[in-house]
Design a protein around this motif. Structure first.
Motif, short mmCIF file in Angstrom:
data_model
loop_
_atom_site.label_atom_id
_atom_site.label_comp_id
_atom_site.label_asym_id
_atom_site.label_seq_id
_atom_site.Cartn_x
_atom_site.Cartn_y
_atom_site.Cartn_z
N ILE A 130 -6.55 68.52 -33.23
CA ILE A 130 -6.18 67.96 -31.92
C ILE A 130 -4.94 68.67 -31.38
CG2 ILE A 130 -5.44 65.87 -30.71
CD1 ILE A 130 -7.07 64.27 -32.78
N GLU A 131 -3.96 68.90 -32.24
CA GLU A 131 -2.74 69.58 -31.81
C GLU A 131 -3.04 70.98 -31.26
OE1 GLU A 131 0.41 67.44 -34.89
OE2 GLU A 131 -0.48 69.37 -35.40
N ASP A 132 -4.01 71.65 -31.86
CA ASP A 132 -4.33 73.01 -31.44
C ASP A 132 -4.89 73.08 -30.02
OD1 ASP A 132 -3.46 74.09 -33.81
OD2 ASP A 132 -5.45 74.30 -34.71
N THR A 133 -5.33 71.94 -29.47
CA THR A 133 -5.79 71.94 -28.08
C THR A 133 -4.61 72.02 -27.11
OG1 THR A 133 -5.70 69.52 -27.76
CG2 THR A 133 -7.73 70.45 -28.73
N GLY A 134 -3.40 71.73 -27.58
CA GLY A 134 -2.22 71.73 -26.73
C GLY A 134 -1.96 70.41 -26.03
N VAL A 135 -2.82 69.42 -26.24
CA VAL A 135 -2.64 68.13 -25.58
C VAL A 135 -1.39 67.43 -26.11
CG1 VAL A 135 -3.97 66.76 -27.26
CG2 VAL A 135 -3.94 66.07 -24.86
N SER A 136 -0.76 66.61 -25.28
CA SER A 136 0.32 65.75 -25.76
C SER A 136 -0.28 64.76 -26.74
CB SER A 136 0.99 65.02 -24.59
OG SER A 136 1.65 65.95 -23.74
N PHE A 137 0.36 64.62 -27.91
CA PHE A 137 -0.31 63.95 -29.02
C PHE A 137 0.68 63.10 -29.81
CE2 PHE A 137 -1.95 64.40 -33.54
CZ PHE A 137 -2.99 63.49 -33.39
N ARG A 138 0.24 61.90 -30.16
CA ARG A 138 0.97 61.05 -31.08
C ARG A 138 0.03 60.62 -32.20
NH1 ARG A 138 4.38 63.05 -28.70
NH2 ARG A 138 6.19 62.16 -27.64
N ALA A 139 0.37 61.00 -33.43
CA ALA A 139 -0.39 60.59 -34.61
C ALA A 139 0.26 59.34 -35.17
CB ALA A 139 -0.39 61.70 -35.66
N LEU A 140 -0.47 58.24 -35.19
CA LEU A 140 0.04 57.01 -35.79
C LEU A 140 -0.01 57.18 -37.31
CD1 LEU A 140 -1.72 54.35 -33.53
CD2 LEU A 140 0.58 55.32 -33.29
N GLN A 141 1.14 57.32 -37.93
CA GLN A 141 1.23 57.64 -39.35
C GLN A 141 1.33 56.34 -40.15
OE1 GLN A 141 4.64 60.29 -39.01
NE2 GLN A 141 3.30 62.08 -39.09
N LEU A 142 0.26 56.06 -40.89
CA LEU A 142 0.08 54.74 -41.47
C LEU A 142 0.00 54.79 -42.98
CD1 LEU A 142 -2.78 53.80 -38.99
CD2 LEU A 142 -0.32 53.43 -38.68
N PRO A 143 0.51 53.75 -43.66
CA PRO A 143 0.30 53.60 -45.09
C PRO A 143 -0.95 52.76 -45.35
CG PRO A 143 1.90 51.98 -44.36
CD PRO A 143 1.43 52.73 -43.13
N ALA A 144 -0.99 52.04 -46.46
CA ALA A 144 -2.15 51.20 -46.79
C ALA A 144 -2.25 50.03 -45.80
CB ALA A 144 -2.01 50.67 -48.21
N PHE A 145 -3.48 49.66 -45.45
CA PHE A 145 -3.70 48.53 -44.55
C PHE A 145 -3.67 47.22 -45.34
CE2 PHE A 145 -6.56 51.00 -41.33
CZ PHE A 145 -5.51 51.87 -41.08
N MET A 146 -2.94 46.24 -44.84
CA MET A 146 -2.97 44.91 -45.46
C MET A 146 -4.40 44.37 -45.49
SD MET A 146 0.44 43.13 -43.86
CE MET A 146 2.03 43.97 -43.89
N GLU A 147 -5.18 44.70 -44.46
CA GLU A 147 -6.55 44.20 -44.37
C GLU A 147 -7.43 44.65 -45.53
OE1 GLU A 147 -5.08 43.03 -40.45
OE2 GLU A 147 -4.68 44.69 -41.80
N ASN A 148 -6.99 45.66 -46.29
CA ASN A 148 -7.77 46.06 -47.46
C ASN A 148 -7.94 44.89 -48.44
OD1 ASN A 148 -7.99 48.65 -46.46
ND2 ASN A 148 -6.34 49.48 -47.69
N LYS A 183 1.17 49.26 -31.26
CA LYS A 183 1.83 50.54 -31.01
C LYS A 183 0.92 51.48 -30.24
CE LYS A 183 5.30 51.74 -31.88
NZ LYS A 183 6.52 51.85 -31.01
N ALA A 184 -0.36 51.50 -30.57
CA ALA A 184 -1.30 52.34 -29.84
C ALA A 184 -1.37 51.95 -28.37
CB ALA A 184 -2.69 52.26 -30.48
N ALA A 185 -1.49 50.66 -28.10
CA ALA A 185 -1.56 50.19 -26.72
C ALA A 185 -0.29 50.55 -25.96
CB ALA A 185 -1.81 48.69 -26.68
N GLU A 186 0.85 50.39 -26.61
CA GLU A 186 2.13 50.75 -25.98
C GLU A 186 2.16 52.22 -25.58
OE1 GLU A 186 6.55 51.63 -27.74
OE2 GLU A 186 5.59 49.77 -28.40
N LEU A 187 1.72 53.09 -26.47
CA LEU A 187 1.73 54.53 -26.18
C LEU A 187 0.71 54.90 -25.11
CD1 LEU A 187 2.08 55.81 -29.85
CD2 LEU A 187 3.75 56.18 -28.01
N LEU A 188 -0.46 54.26 -25.14
CA LEU A 188 -1.48 54.56 -24.14
C LEU A 188 -1.03 54.18 -22.73
CD1 LEU A 188 -4.56 53.34 -26.17
CD2 LEU A 188 -4.14 55.72 -25.49
#
Length: 291
Positions: A130-148, A183-188
């Motif tokens: 995705i970064e290689d396309t040159g688009v402005s990009f935010r990767a949500l960097q996540l650990p383990a999901f509690m929902e697991n 966080k995703a909604a905030e960034l979008l």
């Protein structure tokens, strides 16, 4: 126009919920529109199909200002990295051809994970595409999901235990999917950012699996212990539940990286999100356990 992938998934549906009250037009890509709640179908534009398909993403990304990108799991995949990369290839073409301005993607936190860390490495490879396309990009960097833990409700109920391959006495950073979606909604909705960077999203806790078991015991008002399982037993269980050998190996490689401290540095320096593990257990795990 905001485009959301996996709008019926664990994170995607919460992202959609977080956007419904905005004035932004929303378009979703979904295989089965009937799975969308009526209030969502009334508010959004639907493109039916798989977001792995070039024709589908080409249609969906037309006029898009921002895209929320998730690679859904496929435990039958014969290569974990190929699954992530192949799923993202069409999107990268459509991002370039339509001039999409911003992309927010579900990714992973961690250091030293570019190679040989299973699903973590595959997610990083997807980010690089995705970064290689040159688009402005935010990767949500996540650990383990509690929902697991929700996958282990029956084990907690019947055996008084939950089972993972992670060390019981090593901190395992975690996050609630509600915080990821927020966080995703905030960034979008924020059109002021540019460039490319990662955004860690993590809970305020520093709990080991043993510590999680103590919290679960207190919230459920019954003794619950954590039991570490060996890697080969973990592999066998995954394959018994339909995982390919490659997918199961990816899970093992990810667990090995987690046990080696892949999350540690970022966890120490990240600004925590609002949802702690105890709160999540009270509001999500306990109702699921009692259902």
């Amino acid at each position: 126009m905001l485009v959301i992938t996996t709008p019926t998934g664990q994170i995607g549906r919460q992202v959609v919920d977080g956007l419904l009250g905005s004035e932004q037009p929303i378009r979703v890509i979904v295989r089965d529109p009937s799975r969308l709640p009526p209030r969502v179908r009334e508010r959004v534009e639907v493109v039916q199909g798989s977001h792995r398909d070039l024709d589908v993403v080409t249609e969906a990304f037309a006029g898009a200002d921002a895209v929320f990108w998730v690679v859904p799991p496929d435990q039958r995949a014969e290569s974990v990295e190929d699954h992530y990369v192949d799923y993202t290839r069409a999107a990268c073409q459509a991002i370039g051809s339509h001039g999409v301005k911003r992309v927010v993607a579900v990714s992973t936190m961690g250091s030293g994970i570019e190679k040989n860390a299973g699903h973590l490495s595959a997610s990083v490879a997807k980010d690089r595409m995705i970064e290689d396309t040159g688009v402005s990009f935010r990767a949500l960097q996540l650990p383990a999901f509690m929902e697991n833990l929700l996958w282990q409700v029956e084990a907690i109920r019947n055996q008084g235990a939950f089972f993972w391959p992670q060390f019981g006495d090593r901190v395992l950073p975690s996050v609630a999917t509600r915080d990821i979606a927020a966080k995703a909604a905030e960034l979008l909705l924020d059109d002021s950012w540019g460039g490319q960077s990662g955004v860690p999203v993590v809970s305020p806790d520093a709990l080991t699996p043993d510590g999680m078991a103590q919290v679960v015991s207190e919230v459920l008002d019954r003794p619950v212990r954590y039991q570490q399982v060996g890697m080969e037993a973990y592999r066998a269980t995954a394959m018994q539940h339909g995982a390919s050998e490659a997918w199961a190996q990816g899970l093992i490689d990810m667990a090995v990286a987690q046990n080696a401290g892949a999350y540690d540095e970022q966890h120490r320096t990240s600004q925590p999100g609002p949802t702690g593990f105890r709160q999540w257990c009270e509001e999500v795990l306990r109702p699921a356990f009692l259902a």
